[in-house]
Design a protein around this motif. Structure first.
Motif, PDB file in Angstrom:
ATOM      1  N   GLY A 103      10.195  -2.870  40.924  1.00  0.00           N
ATOM      2  CA  GLY A 103      11.185  -3.871  41.054  1.00  0.00           C
ATOM      3  C   GLY A 103      10.722  -5.261  41.429  1.00  0.00           C
ATOM      4  O   GLY A 103      10.821  -6.181  40.637  1.00  0.00           O
ATOM      5  N   CYS A 104      10.219  -5.404  42.639  1.00  0.00           N
ATOM      6  CA  CYS A 104       9.986  -6.723  43.227  1.00  0.00           C
ATOM      7  C   CYS A 104       8.528  -6.848  43.649  1.00  0.00           C
ATOM      8  O   CYS A 104       8.048  -6.071  44.479  1.00  0.00           O
ATOM      9  CB  CYS A 104      10.916  -6.920  44.426  1.00  0.00           C
ATOM     10  N   VAL A 105       7.820  -7.829  43.101  1.00  0.00           N
ATOM     11  CA  VAL A 105       6.398  -7.984  43.386  1.00  0.00           C
ATOM     12  C   VAL A 105       6.136  -8.192  44.871  1.00  0.00           C
ATOM     13  O   VAL A 105       5.187  -7.640  45.438  1.00  0.00           O
ATOM     14  CB  VAL A 105       5.815  -9.142  42.546  1.00  0.00           C
ATOM     15  N   MET A 106       6.991  -8.956  45.542  1.00  0.00           N
ATOM     16  CA  MET A 106       6.768  -9.216  46.964  1.00  0.00           C
ATOM     17  C   MET A 106       7.027  -7.998  47.845  1.00  0.00           C
ATOM     18  O   MET A 106       6.702  -8.013  49.039  1.00  0.00           O
ATOM     19  CB  MET A 106       7.618 -10.396  47.431  1.00  0.00           C
ATOM     20  N   ASP A 107       7.589  -6.944  47.267  1.00  0.00           N
ATOM     21  CA  ASP A 107       7.750  -5.683  48.002  1.00  0.00           C
ATOM     22  C   ASP A 107       6.522  -4.796  47.859  1.00  0.00           C
ATOM     23  O   ASP A 107       6.530  -3.642  48.317  1.00  0.00           O
ATOM     24  CB  ASP A 107       8.989  -4.933  47.519  1.00  0.00           C
ATOM     25  N   GLY A 108       5.464  -5.321  47.240  1.00  0.00           N
ATOM     26  CA  GLY A 108       4.247  -4.538  47.063  1.00  0.00           C
ATOM     27  C   GLY A 108       3.770  -3.834  48.317  1.00  0.00           C
ATOM     28  O   GLY A 108       3.381  -2.656  48.268  1.00  0.00           O
ATOM     29  N   PRO A 109       3.794  -4.489  49.497  1.00  0.00           N
ATOM     30  CA  PRO A 109       3.301  -3.823  50.709  1.00  0.00           C
ATOM     31  C   PRO A 109       4.104  -2.594  51.124  1.00  0.00           C
ATOM     32  O   PRO A 109       3.591  -1.764  51.886  1.00  0.00           O
ATOM     33  CB  PRO A 109       3.397  -4.928  51.778  1.00  0.00           C
ATOM     34  N   VAL A 110       5.357  -2.445  50.666  1.00  0.00           N
ATOM     35  CA  VAL A 110       6.138  -1.257  51.034  1.00  0.00           C
ATOM     36  C   VAL A 110       6.153  -0.215  49.917  1.00  0.00           C
ATOM     37  O   VAL A 110       6.751   0.853  50.081  1.00  0.00           O
ATOM     38  CB  VAL A 110       7.586  -1.626  51.431  1.00  0.00           C
ATOM     39  N   TYR A 111       5.510  -0.519  48.798  1.00  0.00           N
ATOM     40  CA  TYR A 111       5.363   0.470  47.734  1.00  0.00           C
ATOM     41  C   TYR A 111       4.073   1.260  47.946  1.00  0.00           C
ATOM     42  O   TYR A 111       3.102   0.729  48.481  1.00  0.00           O
ATOM     43  CB  TYR A 111       5.305  -0.201  46.359  1.00  0.00           C
ATOM     44  N   PRO A 112       4.045   2.521  47.523  1.00  0.00           N
ATOM     45  CA  PRO A 112       5.168   3.264  46.956  1.00  0.00           C
ATOM     46  C   PRO A 112       6.065   3.833  48.058  1.00  0.00           C
ATOM     47  O   PRO A 112       5.596   4.135  49.150  1.00  0.00           O
ATOM     48  CB  PRO A 112       4.477   4.384  46.176  1.00  0.00           C
ATOM     49  N   PHE A 113       7.354   3.963  47.757  1.00  0.00           N
ATOM     50  CA  PHE A 113       8.268   4.575  48.715  1.00  0.00           C
ATOM     51  C   PHE A 113       8.634   5.983  48.255  1.00  0.00           C
ATOM     52  O   PHE A 113       8.475   6.325  47.082  1.00  0.00           O
ATOM     53  CB  PHE A 113       9.520   3.721  48.916  1.00  0.00           C
ATOM     54  N   THR A 114       9.130   6.770  49.174  1.00  0.00           N
ATOM     55  CA  THR A 114       9.496   8.149  48.857  1.00  0.00           C
ATOM     56  C   THR A 114      10.760   8.520  49.632  1.00  0.00           C
ATOM     57  O   THR A 114      11.480   7.642  50.131  1.00  0.00           O
ATOM     58  CB  THR A 114       8.327   9.096  49.183  1.00  0.00           C
ATOM     59  N   ARG A 115      11.021   9.784  49.726  1.00  0.00           N
ATOM     60  CA  ARG A 115      12.220  10.248  50.434  1.00  0.00           C
ATOM     61  C   ARG A 115      12.266   9.686  51.857  1.00  0.00           C
ATOM     62  O   ARG A 115      11.246   9.620  52.543  1.00  0.00           O
ATOM     63  CB  ARG A 115      12.228  11.774  50.507  1.00  0.00           C
ATOM     64  N   GLY A 116      13.458   9.297  52.266  1.00  0.00           N
ATOM     65  CA  GLY A 116      13.664   8.851  53.636  1.00  0.00           C
ATOM     66  C   GLY A 116      13.197   7.442  53.936  1.00  0.00           C
ATOM     67  O   GLY A 116      13.291   6.990  55.085  1.00  0.00           O
ATOM     68  N   ALA A 117      12.710   6.727  52.926  1.00  0.00           N
ATOM     69  CA  ALA A 117      12.216   5.369  53.159  1.00  0.00           C
ATOM     70  C   ALA A 117      13.376   4.422  53.472  1.00  0.00           C
ATOM     71  O   ALA A 117      14.504   4.604  52.997  1.00  0.00           O
ATOM     72  CB  ALA A 117      11.453   4.869  51.938  1.00  0.00           C
ATOM     73  N   GLN A 136      -3.461   6.821  51.614  1.00  0.00           N
ATOM     74  CA  GLN A 136      -3.952   5.766  52.503  1.00  0.00           C
ATOM     75  C   GLN A 136      -4.897   4.788  51.818  1.00  0.00           C
ATOM     76  O   GLN A 136      -5.247   3.743  52.388  1.00  0.00           O
ATOM     77  CB  GLN A 136      -4.645   6.364  53.728  1.00  0.00           C
ATOM     78  N   PHE A 137      -5.297   5.075  50.575  1.00  0.00           N
ATOM     79  CA  PHE A 137      -6.216   4.179  49.876  1.00  0.00           C
ATOM     80  C   PHE A 137      -5.548   3.353  48.782  1.00  0.00           C
ATOM     81  O   PHE A 137      -6.219   2.542  48.137  1.00  0.00           O
ATOM     82  CB  PHE A 137      -7.368   4.993  49.263  1.00  0.00           C
ATOM     83  N   VAL A 138      -4.245   3.519  48.563  1.00  0.00           N
ATOM     84  CA  VAL A 138      -3.621   2.879  47.401  1.00  0.00           C
ATOM     85  C   VAL A 138      -3.375   1.388  47.603  1.00  0.00           C
ATOM     86  O   VAL A 138      -3.108   0.671  46.627  1.00  0.00           O
ATOM     87  CB  VAL A 138      -2.304   3.584  47.011  1.00  0.00           C
ATOM     88  N   LYS A 139      -3.462   0.888  48.844  1.00  0.00           N
ATOM     89  CA  LYS A 139      -3.241  -0.541  49.080  1.00  0.00           C
ATOM     90  C   LYS A 139      -4.492  -1.267  49.536  1.00  0.00           C
ATOM     91  O   LYS A 139      -4.453  -2.470  49.784  1.00  0.00           O
ATOM     92  CB  LYS A 139      -2.139  -0.735  50.130  1.00  0.00           C
ATOM     93  N   THR A 140      -5.607  -0.563  49.630  1.00  0.00           N
ATOM     94  CA  THR A 140      -6.828  -1.170  50.163  1.00  0.00           C
ATOM     95  C   THR A 140      -7.967  -1.205  49.146  1.00  0.00           C
ATOM     96  O   THR A 140      -9.028  -1.759  49.436  1.00  0.00           O
ATOM     97  CB  THR A 140      -7.304  -0.405  51.406  1.00  0.00           C
ATOM     98  N   GLN A 141      -7.773  -0.640  47.979  1.00  0.00           N
ATOM     99  CA  GLN A 141      -8.762  -0.683  46.919  1.00  0.00           C
ATOM    100  C   GLN A 141      -8.033  -0.579  45.597  1.00  0.00           C
ATOM    101  O   GLN A 141      -6.846  -0.250  45.540  1.00  0.00           O
ATOM    102  CB  GLN A 141      -9.799   0.430  47.065  1.00  0.00           C
ATOM    103  N   PHE A 142      -8.730  -0.875  44.502  1.00  0.00           N
ATOM    104  CA  PHE A 142      -8.067  -0.863  43.203  1.00  0.00           C
ATOM    105  C   PHE A 142      -9.105  -0.642  42.113  1.00  0.00           C
ATOM    106  O   PHE A 142     -10.320  -0.671  42.360  1.00  0.00           O
ATOM    107  CB  PHE A 142      -7.299  -2.166  42.960  1.00  0.00           C
ATOM    108  N   MET A 143      -8.598  -0.426  40.901  1.00  0.00           N
ATOM    109  CA  MET A 143      -9.460  -0.317  39.733  1.00  0.00           C
ATOM    110  C   MET A 143      -9.293  -1.552  38.862  1.00  0.00           C
ATOM    111  O   MET A 143      -8.174  -2.020  38.633  1.00  0.00           O
ATOM    112  CB  MET A 143      -9.104   0.922  38.910  1.00  0.00           C
ATOM    113  N   LEU A 144     -10.402  -2.114  38.394  1.00  0.00           N
ATOM    114  CA  LEU A 144     -10.376  -3.123  37.346  1.00  0.00           C
ATOM    115  C   LEU A 144     -10.639  -2.379  36.045  1.00  0.00           C
ATOM    116  O   LEU A 144     -11.766  -1.970  35.770  1.00  0.00           O
ATOM    117  CB  LEU A 144     -11.430  -4.192  37.600  1.00  0.00           C
TER     118      LEU A 144
END
Length: 520
Positions: free
Chosen positions: A28-42, A454-462
């Motif tokens: 949805g919203c790029v600026m919500d990146g830090p709270v993605y991904p969300f799941t049940r109960g978020a 725990q690694f999905v927001k601290t590293q990435f693939m190019l």
């Protein structure tokens, strides 16, 4: 086989979509990146019907279980317990045929993205330079040239240079101010000779009580109120009338003005700023009765007339050959700063804004720099440059040679040259994105679904071959990295080969950007 469903909310009932056990959602919203991904109960909600976001937004969500949802119109979504509750004014499409995040993203690419074209190669090949932090509203020929010569004199690649706000006399008179730029064609020629492409800043606002305002008002080419008078709206630079881009005469007027700038001076393109949904109103009177999100969408579409373009705000327009930059970040390590570059950038890619540029090195939020001249955190600038170096694009603004000592300056030069070193690979990924919609900069879970959360927001693939794990914490000299199965060779030391899968703490002093290429 595609399993496409069409759902609708009613005047009294929302659309309810259960979140599956172990399912995580992006979107949805790029600026919500830090709270993605969300799941049940978020604790998550996004209201696109009453949208107020200064970055890219799209009515699309996608999950790690291969499900994708999208609509042609904005909708409102919130998580309630184990469900997503959605209010939508138009059909909501749900496709659950996929198995993982990549499948879901490719479903969006098939149904939503505009494939086939990409921005010019120069955006990807070399660092970009925006003079905003250095000059702010004091744009002038002498200082622009001083900035440009500083870039090349200190050993940085030239790239694209952007002349920011107030190069013209006022908003709507889109011509270089002769007071500030006594010989704009000569300046642009000199910048070209230095190796730069040149872009200048524009916006959809018109300064009131100017000849341009009077002409546009008298020809009903401005956004109006119910009485037929132009709306005068407050924005960050005061008050202005707003172009009605649903009127073909307005589009022609602005297009002719900008093409004249190109013709008369040699400028290559434009940074299209403002266009935020908050500056439009659903009660505005326009030729095509635009909603606020359609106003933003149309501002983005206008840039398709100019191959050299840049946007901070977009609604929809996914996959289009538009350069989308992140919202200005603060000069900070944590919230609002460096820590948000990776999750926001990954969200851009998943949503189809993959021709993307992280914010200016160190941050583009100029208030963070006021009063700090000579007292800036040099480590933060270096780590910011390293974080952007192996993304699709990178952009400097604050002059590194002005605020850094030689040690830190050399490290920023090395980051810029690293980007150039991988330019062919990045350009190939951009060409692939134009064909397939696959992101250039990707979450680990895109190609490696087993990646721990725990690694999905601290590293990435190019792409699918280069794992990048920038240092995001002040003073850190190591980085804990997750390596998927296979052999991963450090780009810094060919003898350093890590065997996955599993996590490993690797050395990461200030001179080191942990990055590994897959070799099997």
């Amino acid at each position: 086989m595609s399993k496409l469903k069409e759902l609708r909310s009613t005047l009294t009932d929302t659309v309810t979509l259960p979140i599956q056990e172990g399912e995580y959602w992006y979107g949805g919203c790029v600026m919500d990146g830090p709270v993605y991904p969300f799941t049940r109960g978020a604790d998550y909600r996004l209201d696109m019907i009453n949208l107020n976001s200064p970055n890219q937004v799209a009515p699309s969500f996608l999950s790690t279980h291969g499900r994708a949802i999208w609509s042609n119109e904005p909708f409102s979504l919130r998580v309630v317990g184990d469900n997503m509750e959605i209010i939508t004014r138009s059909p909501l499409f749900v496709d659950d045929s996929g198995k993982n995040l990549k499948d879901a993203q490719q479903t969006l690419a098939k149904h939503v993205f505009a494939l086939g074209k990409m921005p010019p190669a120069e955006f990807f090949r070399m660092a970009q330079w925006n003079d905003w932090i250095e000059l702010l509203y004091k744009q002038n020929q002498a200082d622009v040239l001083k900035y440009a010569h500083g870039i090349v004199d200190h050993g940085f690649p030239a790239g694209i240079i952007m002349i920011d706000d107030l190069w013209a006399e006022y908003y709507g008179r889109w011509a270089f101010s002769v007071r500030k730029f006594p010989d704009a064609p000569a300046m642009v020629k000199e910048l070209h000779n230095l190796g730069f492409k040149v872009m200048v800043w524009v916006c959809p606002f018109i300064t009131p009580d100017t000849p341009e305002f009077h002409y546009l008002r008298d020809h009903h080419m401005l956004t109006e109120n119910s009485s037929g008078a132009p709306v005068i709206r407050q924005w960050w630079n005061g008050y202005g009338a707003l172009l009605d881009l649903s009127n073909p005469d307005t589009r022609k007027w602005l297009s002719d003005a900008l093409h004249k700038v190109e013709h008369d001076t040699g400028v290559d393109g434009f940074k299209f700023d403002a266009g935020d949904p908050q500056f439009y109103d659903d009660n505005d009177v326009t030729r095509m009765h635009l909603t606020k999100t359609e106003g933003s969408q149309l501002w983005g579409q206008f840039g398709l007339n100019f191959p050299y373009n840049e946007y901070r705000v977009n609604f929809k327009n996914q996959g289009a050959p538009l350069v989308n930059r992140l919202q200005d970040k603060s000069f900070e390590w944590g919230t609002g700063g460096l820590s948000e570059l990776i999750p926001d950038t990954l969200t851009q890619g998943l949503l189809g804004y993959y021709y993307n540029c992280p914010d200016m090195i160190g941050g583009g939020e100029y208030l963070s720099f006021l009063g700090k001249k000579g007292d800036l955190d040099q480590e933060l600038i270096v780590r910011s440059a390293q974080c952007a170096a192996l993304m699709a694009m990178m952009q400097f603004s604050v002059a590194p040679w002005r605020v850094l000592d030689k040690k830190h300056l050399d490290l920023c030069i090395a980051a810029a040259k690293l980007h150039t070193q991988y330019a062919d690979y990045i350009l190939a990924l951009a060409q692939n994105a134009a064909k397939t919609g696959e992101p250039i900069t990707r979450p680990m879970v895109y190609d490696y679904p087993e990646t721990p959360l725990q690694f999905v927001k601290t590293q990435f693939m190019l792409g699918d071959k280069l794992l990048v794990a920038p240092v995001l914490e002040k003073g850190a000299t190591t980085k804990t990295v997750y390596f998927p199965a296979g052999q991963w060779q450090s780009i810094n030391d060919a003898a350093d080969v890590v065997t996955g899968s599993g996590e490993q703490t690797v050395p990461a002093d200030l001179s080191t950007l942990p990055a590994y290429k897959k070799i099997d």
